[in-house]
Design an enzyme around this catalytic site. Structure first.
Site, PDB file in Angstrom:
ATOM      1  N   GLY A 249      -5.368 -35.287 -17.840  1.00  0.00           N
ATOM      2  CA  GLY A 249      -4.696 -34.089 -18.335  1.00  0.00           C
ATOM      3  C   GLY A 249      -5.488 -33.284 -19.350  1.00  0.00           C
ATOM      4  O   GLY A 249      -5.075 -32.185 -19.724  1.00  0.00           O
ATOM      5  N   PRO A 292      -9.352 -38.796 -16.754  1.00  0.00           N
ATOM      6  CA  PRO A 292      -9.634 -37.356 -16.762  1.00  0.00           C
ATOM      7  C   PRO A 292     -10.329 -36.888 -15.488  1.00  0.00           C
ATOM      8  O   PRO A 292     -11.192 -37.591 -14.942  1.00  0.00           O
ATOM      9  CB  PRO A 292     -10.592 -37.210 -17.956  1.00  0.00           C
ATOM     10  N   ARG A 294     -10.401 -32.870 -14.700  1.00  0.00           N
ATOM     11  CA  ARG A 294     -10.850 -31.531 -15.105  1.00  0.00           C
ATOM     12  C   ARG A 294     -11.876 -31.579 -16.252  1.00  0.00           C
ATOM     13  O   ARG A 294     -12.877 -30.868 -16.207  1.00  0.00           O
ATOM     14  CB  ARG A 294      -9.615 -30.737 -15.572  1.00  0.00           C
ATOM     15  N   ARG A 330      -6.776 -21.310  -7.592  1.00  0.00           N
ATOM     16  CA  ARG A 330      -6.086 -21.453  -8.877  1.00  0.00           C
ATOM     17  C   ARG A 330      -5.500 -20.130  -9.418  1.00  0.00           C
ATOM     18  O   ARG A 330      -4.357 -20.117  -9.881  1.00  0.00           O
ATOM     19  CB  ARG A 330      -6.992 -22.121  -9.915  1.00  0.00           C
ATOM     20  N   TYR A 334      -1.546 -20.584  -9.581  1.00  0.00           N
ATOM     21  CA  TYR A 334      -0.971 -20.841 -10.914  1.00  0.00           C
ATOM     22  C   TYR A 334      -1.091 -19.643 -11.857  1.00  0.00           C
ATOM     23  O   TYR A 334      -0.752 -19.760 -13.036  1.00  0.00           O
ATOM     24  CB  TYR A 334      -1.700 -22.004 -11.600  1.00  0.00           C
ATOM     25  N   CYS A 361      -6.454 -11.460   3.525  1.00  0.00           N
ATOM     26  CA  CYS A 361      -5.540 -10.399   3.895  1.00  0.00           C
ATOM     27  C   CYS A 361      -4.180 -10.553   3.209  1.00  0.00           C
ATOM     28  O   CYS A 361      -3.158 -10.655   3.877  1.00  0.00           O
ATOM     29  CB  CYS A 361      -5.370 -10.457   5.406  1.00  0.00           C
ATOM     30  N   GLU A 362      -4.184 -10.647   1.904  1.00  0.00           N
ATOM     31  CA  GLU A 362      -2.944 -10.708   1.119  1.00  0.00           C
ATOM     32  C   GLU A 362      -3.204 -10.036  -0.223  1.00  0.00           C
ATOM     33  O   GLU A 362      -4.280 -10.228  -0.802  1.00  0.00           O
ATOM     34  CB  GLU A 362      -2.508 -12.171   0.864  1.00  0.00           C
ATOM     35  N   TYR A 390     -10.914 -28.702  -9.116  1.00  0.00           N
ATOM     36  CA  TYR A 390      -9.853 -28.056  -8.339  1.00  0.00           C
ATOM     37  C   TYR A 390     -10.344 -26.740  -7.715  1.00  0.00           C
ATOM     38  O   TYR A 390      -9.607 -25.769  -7.622  1.00  0.00           O
ATOM     39  CB  TYR A 390      -8.590 -27.863  -9.207  1.00  0.00           C
TER      40      TYR A 390
HETATM   41  N1  LLP Z   1      -4.278 -38.974 -13.020  1.00  0.00           N
HETATM   42  C1  LLP Z   1      -3.247 -38.618 -12.231  1.00  0.00           C
HETATM   43  C2  LLP Z   1      -2.292 -39.646 -11.809  1.00  0.00           C
HETATM   44  C3  LLP Z   1      -3.097 -37.287 -11.839  1.00  0.00           C
HETATM   45  O1  LLP Z   1      -2.067 -36.949 -11.065  1.00  0.00           O
HETATM   46  C4  LLP Z   1      -4.041 -36.314 -12.237  1.00  0.00           C
HETATM   47  C5  LLP Z   1      -3.916 -34.918 -11.824  1.00  0.00           C
HETATM   48  C6  LLP Z   1      -5.115 -36.746 -13.041  1.00  0.00           C
HETATM   49  C7  LLP Z   1      -5.196 -38.077 -13.415  1.00  0.00           C
HETATM   50  C8  LLP Z   1      -6.189 -35.797 -13.500  1.00  0.00           C
HETATM   51  O2  LLP Z   1      -5.711 -34.736 -14.240  1.00  0.00           O
HETATM   52  P1  LLP Z   1      -6.756 -33.806 -15.038  1.00  0.00           P
HETATM   53  O3  LLP Z   1      -7.439 -34.672 -16.071  1.00  0.00           O
HETATM   54  O4  LLP Z   1      -7.722 -33.269 -14.076  1.00  0.00           O
HETATM   55  O5  LLP Z   1      -5.920 -32.760 -15.646  1.00  0.00           O
HETATM   56  N2  LLP Z   1      -4.544 -28.456  -9.135  1.00  0.00           N
HETATM   57  C9  LLP Z   1      -4.191 -28.372 -10.548  1.00  0.00           C
HETATM   58  C10 LLP Z   1      -4.287 -29.706 -11.233  1.00  0.00           C
HETATM   59  C11 LLP Z   1      -3.410 -30.764 -10.634  1.00  0.00           C
HETATM   60  C12 LLP Z   1      -3.626 -32.119 -11.221  1.00  0.00           C
HETATM   61  C13 LLP Z   1      -2.803 -33.148 -10.551  1.00  0.00           C
HETATM   62  N3  LLP Z   1      -2.970 -34.462 -11.095  1.00  0.00           N
HETATM   63  C14 LLP Z   1      -5.075 -27.316 -11.210  1.00  0.00           C
HETATM   64  O6  LLP Z   1      -5.914 -26.730 -10.531  1.00  0.00           O
HETATM   65  O7  LLP Z   1      -4.919 -27.037 -12.389  1.00  0.00           O
END
Ligand code: LLP
Length: 437
Positions: A249, A292, A294, A330, A334, A361-362, A390
């Site tokens: 996260g 992590p 992202r 993204r 979002y 085309c949107e 992502y």
């Molecule tokens: N662990 C679990 C169980 C998760 O579901 C996720 C992300 C992570 C770790 C890694 O999260 P991060 O550190 O990358 O925030 N597509 C969205 C992000 C969706 C993340 C889903 N789960 C975006 O582009 O912002």
């Protein structure tokens, strides 16, 4: 943060009005590989991983960083992280497959799925991969499959939903009573008791409260509750945990105006409270894990795209480019902000405001709204920043546009790590019934 420093932390720099990524001119990359193209920076991936590793080591050495494969699952990215000693977190059997292919040993792979099928369980068990269950009901099937396969039961863990979530968008907040993930506090004792009764002897716990958290205080309530739940669980069922997982996260500054996540604060809020309590409760000497995605790869990637259309309809100016929401979803999905900058700045050009529009085309295919640029010319290149996470993984072939290639850079060198798809790939898996031929 000052814009120059903000770019520098992503290894981007202007020299004589030309943008360089690492030591390579972005225009050269665009010309060599064509556009759009995803460019990944090996040095930044290694650097971000090590920043986090040192942070954890400074408070508790028995830790593991499970890189969240979903953020960027290219084999070369996985191999870079494997060479650094990372572990991985997978959200599907496909990600487990890729991690094994990249050389991760099975004991470094954790599979945090949701809505597991029997095939998912079988694949994980056959490959000796640890599982974070998402519901008590899944335990019956998992146990049956272990027994059918005659395999010794591995470590078992449940994803706990602490009811306090956070994230950059409603779609990425993954804790709360209305959220599909994990089990709530009122089911935790029952879940682990059932696992014990089924003969599981190795345990872990898991949370992931959301994605894109740039202010560490957003973790505070969830972590407090999680720790209470884990301590109560250990005391009530006399469980010694092999690991306690805090999920991922961790956010990144997509905008020069944003301050990066304060890592010391993250350490104080997320990791230290757990470590402080380990001595007082007899829960064993668990590995502390984080997941992590992202944070490690987002700032290690850009997309290069070419301007093919300049349009001024009298009300609004548009720069039309060859990357769209098929390349980076993204902004459309979002409303996410990605900084977009020119790869070359023409002398004495006026600064004007544009929407950067993709070729899909949107009307929603807008990568950036109201962006101020020194006036470019058609065929110039732009860089869309922070697309290492992502980006490609969420791409599509919508409008039948084959996917763009991926390139890795390291110092002065660049390597193709995924070839561009071609038209023939659009029909590769299609079958036409006889009567239509
Ligand atoms: N662990 C679990 C169980 C998760 O579901 C996720 C992300 C992570 C770790 C890694 O999260 P991060 O550190 O990358 O925030 N597509 C969205 C992000 C969706 C993340 C889903 N789960 C975006 O582009 O912002």
């Amino acid at each position: 943060m000052n814009k120059k420093d903000w770019l520098k932390r992503k290894d981007l720099e202007y020299k004589n009005n030309e943008l360089f990524y690492g030591n390579i001119r972005c225009n050269d990359l665009a010309e060599q590989y064509g556009t759009p193209v995803y460019v990944i920076n090996e040095i930044i991936i290694r650097e971000r991983y090590n920043v986090l590793k040192e942070l954890l080591d400074s408070v508790y050495t028995n830790n593991e960083i499970h890189y969240a494969v979903k953020a960027n699952s290219n084999l070369s990215v996985l191999k870079i992280l494997n060479s650094e000693g990372a572990s991985v977190d997978c959200s599907s059997a496909g990600e487990v497959f890729l991690s094994l292919k990249a050389g991760f040993p099975s004991d470094k792979i954790l599979y945090t799925g949701n809505m597991f099928t029997n095939e998912d369980f079988r694949y994980a068990i056959e490959n000796g991969v640890g599982i974070n269950l998402d519901s008590i009901s899944q335990l019956d099937r998992l146990t049956r499959i272990y027994e059918d396969l005659g395999k010794e039961k591995g470590a078992i863990s449940f994803r706990i939903n602490p009811e306090f979530g956070a994230g950059h968008h409603a779609h990425t907040i993954t804790a709360g009573r209305e959220i599909k993930f994990g089990i709530l506090n009122n089911q935790v004792i029952e879940a682990y008791k059932k696992a014990k009764d089924y003969g599981f002897t190795r345990f872990g716990t898991h949370i992931h409260i959301g994605s894109g958290i740039i202010d560490a205080t957003d973790y505070e309530k969830a972590i407090g509750k999680y720790i209470d739940i884990v301590m109560n669980l250990a005391d009530t069922l006399d469980i010694k945990f092999e690991f306690i997982d805090f999920g991922g996260g961790l956010g990144i500054p997509y905008n020069p105006e944003q301050e990066p996540l304060d890592l010391d604060k993250y350490k104080e809020i997320v990791i230290k409270p757990m470590v402080d309590l380990l001595e007082q409760h007899k829960i064993g000497k668990p590995v502390i894990k984080i997941e992590p995605g992202r944070f490690i790869v987002a700032e290690a990637g850009i997309i290069l795209t070419q301007i093919n259309t300049k349009k001024d309809n009298g009300y609004k100016k548009f720069l039309g480019v060859d990357a769209g929401f098929n390349t980076l979803i993204r902004p459309t999905m979002y409303g996410s902000y990605h900084h977009i900058i020119p790869c070359q700045i023409h002398e004495n050009s006026d600064v004007k405001e544009y929407d950067i529009a993709g070729p899909i085309c949107e009307s929603g295919d807008i990568l950036g709204k109201n962006r101020k640029f020194p006036e470019p010319i058609e065929e110039d290149y732009l860089a869309i920043l922070d697309s290492g996470a992502y980006g490609f993984v969420m791409s599509s072939v919508y409008n039948s546009r084959p996917r763009a290639p991926e390139v890795l850079i390291k110092g002065k060198k660049s390597y193709i790590i995924r070839e561009a798809e071609e038209f023939k790939d659009l029909i590769k898996k299609q079958k036409v019934p006889k009567h239509l031929n």
